[in-house]
Design a protein around this motif. Structure first.
Motif, PDB file in Angstrom:
ATOM      1  N   GLU A  83       3.595  11.987  -3.175  1.00 18.40           N
ATOM      2  CA  GLU A  83       4.694  11.735  -2.234  1.00 18.40           C
ATOM      3  C   GLU A  83       4.154  11.283  -0.878  1.00 18.40           C
ATOM      4  N   THR A  84       3.018  11.818  -0.468  1.00 17.27           N
ATOM      5  CA  THR A  84       2.391  11.370   0.773  1.00 17.27           C
ATOM      6  C   THR A  84       1.955   9.915   0.656  1.00 17.27           C
ATOM      7  N   PHE A  85       1.412   9.545  -0.488  1.00 21.67           N
ATOM      8  CA  PHE A  85       0.984   8.167  -0.755  1.00 21.67           C
ATOM      9  C   PHE A  85       2.158   7.207  -0.573  1.00 21.67           C
ATOM     10  N   VAL A  86       3.322   7.583  -1.112  1.00 26.37           N
ATOM     11  CA  VAL A  86       4.520   6.753  -0.974  1.00 26.37           C
ATOM     12  C   VAL A  86       5.012   6.747   0.471  1.00 26.37           C
ATOM     13  N   ARG A  94       7.940   7.137  -6.390  1.00 26.48           N
ATOM     14  CA  ARG A  94       7.275   7.960  -7.396  1.00 26.48           C
ATOM     15  C   ARG A  94       8.310   8.375  -8.436  1.00 26.48           C
ATOM     16  N   HIS A  95       7.935   8.289  -9.712  1.00 28.08           N
ATOM     17  CA  HIS A  95       8.842   8.680 -10.799  1.00 28.08           C
ATOM     18  C   HIS A  95       8.166   9.697 -11.706  1.00 28.08           C
ATOM     19  N   PRO A  96       8.862  10.774 -12.061  1.00 24.84           N
ATOM     20  CA  PRO A  96       8.302  11.694 -13.060  1.00 24.84           C
ATOM     21  C   PRO A  96       8.169  10.978 -14.399  1.00 24.84           C
ATOM     22  N   LEU A  97       7.087  11.278 -15.099  1.00 27.86           N
ATOM     23  CA  LEU A  97       6.805  10.610 -16.369  1.00 27.86           C
ATOM     24  C   LEU A  97       6.792  11.586 -17.537  1.00 27.86           C
ATOM     25  N   MET A  98       6.058  12.678 -17.386  1.00 29.08           N
ATOM     26  CA  MET A  98       5.867  13.632 -18.471  1.00 29.08           C
ATOM     27  C   MET A  98       5.249  14.899 -17.878  1.00 29.08           C
ATOM     28  N   TYR A  99       5.152  15.940 -18.695  1.00 31.81           N
ATOM     29  CA  TYR A  99       4.553  17.169 -18.210  1.00 31.81           C
ATOM     30  C   TYR A  99       3.818  17.875 -19.336  1.00 31.81           C
ATOM     31  N   ASN A 100       2.927  18.755 -18.962  1.00 31.28           N
ATOM     32  CA  ASN A 100       2.411  19.789 -19.848  1.00 31.28           C
ATOM     33  C   ASN A 100       2.100  20.997 -18.969  1.00 31.28           C
ATOM     34  N   ASP A 101       1.004  21.687 -19.204  1.00 31.47           N
ATOM     35  CA  ASP A 101       0.717  22.837 -18.349  1.00 31.47           C
ATOM     36  C   ASP A 101      -0.782  23.054 -18.232  1.00 31.47           C
ATOM     37  N   PHE A 102      -1.135  23.889 -17.268  1.00 32.65           N
ATOM     38  CA  PHE A 102      -2.509  24.346 -17.113  1.00 32.65           C
ATOM     39  C   PHE A 102      -2.665  25.671 -17.856  1.00 32.65           C
ATOM     40  N   VAL A 103      -3.893  25.962 -18.234  1.00 32.96           N
ATOM     41  CA  VAL A 103      -4.208  27.250 -18.854  1.00 32.96           C
ATOM     42  C   VAL A 103      -5.515  27.760 -18.259  1.00 32.96           C
ATOM     43  N   LEU A 104      -5.657  29.080 -18.223  1.00 34.40           N
ATOM     44  CA  LEU A 104      -6.928  29.691 -17.834  1.00 34.40           C
ATOM     45  C   LEU A 104      -7.668  30.060 -19.109  1.00 34.40           C
ATOM     46  N   VAL A 105      -8.879  29.528 -19.254  1.00 34.31           N
ATOM     47  CA  VAL A 105      -9.683  29.844 -20.428  1.00 34.31           C
ATOM     48  C   VAL A 105     -10.910  30.624 -19.993  1.00 34.31           C
ATOM     49  N   GLY A 106     -11.467  31.369 -20.939  1.00 35.35           N
ATOM     50  CA  GLY A 106     -12.656  32.155 -20.641  1.00 35.35           C
ATOM     51  C   GLY A 106     -13.180  32.817 -21.900  1.00 35.35           C
ATOM     52  N   PRO A 107     -14.272  33.546 -21.784  1.00 29.70           N
ATOM     53  CA  PRO A 107     -14.864  34.195 -22.955  1.00 29.70           C
ATOM     54  C   PRO A 107     -13.945  35.266 -23.523  1.00 29.70           C
ATOM     55  N   ILE A 219       3.406   5.695  -9.995  1.00 29.65           N
ATOM     56  CA  ILE A 219       3.708   4.975  -8.754  1.00 29.65           C
ATOM     57  C   ILE A 219       3.151   3.566  -8.885  1.00 29.65           C
ATOM     58  N   ILE A 220       3.945   2.573  -8.533  1.00 32.32           N
ATOM     59  CA  ILE A 220       3.450   1.197  -8.428  1.00 32.32           C
ATOM     60  C   ILE A 220       2.907   1.000  -7.020  1.00 32.32           C
ATOM     61  N   VAL A 221       1.728   0.418  -6.915  1.00 31.10           N
ATOM     62  CA  VAL A 221       1.139   0.152  -5.611  1.00 31.10           C
ATOM     63  C   VAL A 221       2.026  -0.838  -4.862  1.00 31.10           C
ATOM     64  N   ASN A 222       2.241  -0.574  -3.582  1.00 29.07           N
ATOM     65  CA  ASN A 222       3.147  -1.380  -2.767  1.00 29.07           C
ATOM     66  C   ASN A 222       2.518  -2.742  -2.452  1.00 29.07           C
ATOM     67  N   PRO A 223       3.120  -3.835  -2.909  1.00 26.59           N
ATOM     68  CA  PRO A 223       2.542  -5.157  -2.617  1.00 26.59           C
ATOM     69  C   PRO A 223       2.575  -5.514  -1.130  1.00 26.59           C
ATOM     70  N   ALA A 224       3.417  -4.827  -0.350  1.00 29.98           N
ATOM     71  CA  ALA A 224       3.413  -5.066   1.091  1.00 29.98           C
ATOM     72  C   ALA A 224       2.122  -4.551   1.715  1.00 29.98           C
ATOM     73  N   ALA A 225       1.545  -3.509   1.116  1.00 30.32           N
ATOM     74  CA  ALA A 225       0.273  -2.965   1.599  1.00 30.32           C
ATOM     75  C   ALA A 225      -0.914  -3.621   0.902  1.00 30.32           C
ATOM     76  N   CYS A 226      -0.719  -4.014  -0.338  1.00 30.53           N
ATOM     77  CA  CYS A 226      -1.791  -4.609  -1.138  1.00 30.53           C
ATOM     78  C   CYS A 226      -1.244  -5.884  -1.788  1.00 30.53           C
ATOM     79  N   PRO A 227      -1.354  -7.024  -1.119  1.00 27.21           N
ATOM     80  CA  PRO A 227      -0.725  -8.261  -1.596  1.00 27.21           C
ATOM     81  C   PRO A 227      -1.190  -8.719  -2.979  1.00 27.21           C
ATOM     82  N   ALA A 228      -2.368  -8.272  -3.408  1.00 31.05           N
ATOM     83  CA  ALA A 228      -2.864  -8.704  -4.714  1.00 31.05           C
ATOM     84  C   ALA A 228      -2.294  -7.887  -5.873  1.00 31.05           C
ATOM     85  N   THR A 229      -1.453  -6.905  -5.567  1.00 31.50           N
ATOM     86  CA  THR A 229      -0.851  -6.081  -6.620  1.00 31.50           C
ATOM     87  C   THR A 229      -0.156  -6.963  -7.660  1.00 31.50           C
TER      88      THR A 229
END
Length: 267
Positions: A83-86, A94-107, A219-229
């Protein structure tokens, strides 16, 4: 219900006339390492003629690369940073695409007694026991999530850096390899863990805590900031990913019969 911004993106560009067309996606490593792109990109490329080139790095580095105009689109998993990037004008919506989750692993022996359903309790116990913990320490999406969870536990683990808190500065696979070799706890995204081959005697110790939710966005890179997008190619890929065909392709990705990502573009 499709949100207005998403509807606008889906209608924004005509199909690309794509002879020799390509685009570069700056992406988090988990999507690459899991095999997701090997599954979905041939489907998109066959229908569009657009060659998608993926640069897989940590989310923080991906955002830096795209901010330096090295790439046309982002697929990452650190919402606040995205969101800061945008907001800085470097990216379009920015658009949500998909999700999963984090896990804590260990011995399996679980020397800190971290196993349970509460990740903050688990991290508190690890810190109190000064049990080995391996961190990516690379400003990736996983590392950002880990730092937020340590903060919720009221602990600064870097005070134990070099002793019990092991900072790899590396990707998820390398960090898991160190963790299994050193008997160190690791916070990892589930997709990487499920496809990781060197588990040894490690197992998932904490999962299911809502604070372990892991959202991916594009997120699509903003062509106003990066004209070669390559805006037409990027919009074409975004429309596909966020539309029924791309969302169905993500849902169908289930190595060894286990779904690793859950599409939620319309939420």
């Amino acid at each position: 219900m499709i949100r207005p911004l998403l509807a606008a993106l889906l209608l924004a560009a005509a199909p690309v006339s794509a002879q020799q067309s390509h685009l570069t996606v700056q992406s988090t490593t988990s999507t690459q390492n899991s095999g997701l792109y090997e599954h979905i990109l041939p489907i998109f490329e066959a229908s569009s003629g657009i060659d998608v080139r993926v640069v897989a790095v940590g989310t923080g580095q991906a955002l830096k690369n795209a901010g330096n105009c090295d790439g046309d689109m982002l697929i990452t998993h650190a919402k606040a940073a995205e969101e800061t990037f945008v907001a800085e004008g470097k990216g379009l919506a920015r658009h949500p695409l998909m999700y999963n989750d984090f896990v804590l692993v260990g011995p399996k022996a679980d020397p800190a007694g971290a196993a349970g359903e509460d990740i903050v309790v688990a991290l508190t116990r690890i810190a109190e026991a000064q049990a080995a913990f391996a961190s990516r320490a690379d400003d990736s999406g996983t590392n950002k999530a880990e730092r937020a969870l340590w903060a919720a536990a009221g602990t600064d683990p870097t005070q134990g850096s070099g002793a019990w808190y092991l900072e790899t500065g590396s990707g998820m696979g390398a960090t898991l390899n160190l963790g299994t070799a050193q008997g160190a706890y690791v916070l990892t995204d589930r997709a990487t863990w499920d496809t990781f081959a060197n588990k040894g005697d490690f197992e998932i110790l904490v999962e299911g805590d809502p604070r372990l939710f892991n959202q991916y966005g594009i997120i699509i890179v903003n062509p106003a900031a990066c004209p070669a997008t390559r805006i037409d190619e990027a919009q074409s890929f975004a429309r596909w990913l966020l539309g029924p065909e791309g969302q169905n392709a993500i849902e169908a990705f289930a190595p060894n019969g286990k779904q690793l990502f859950f599409p939620n573009a319309s939420e």
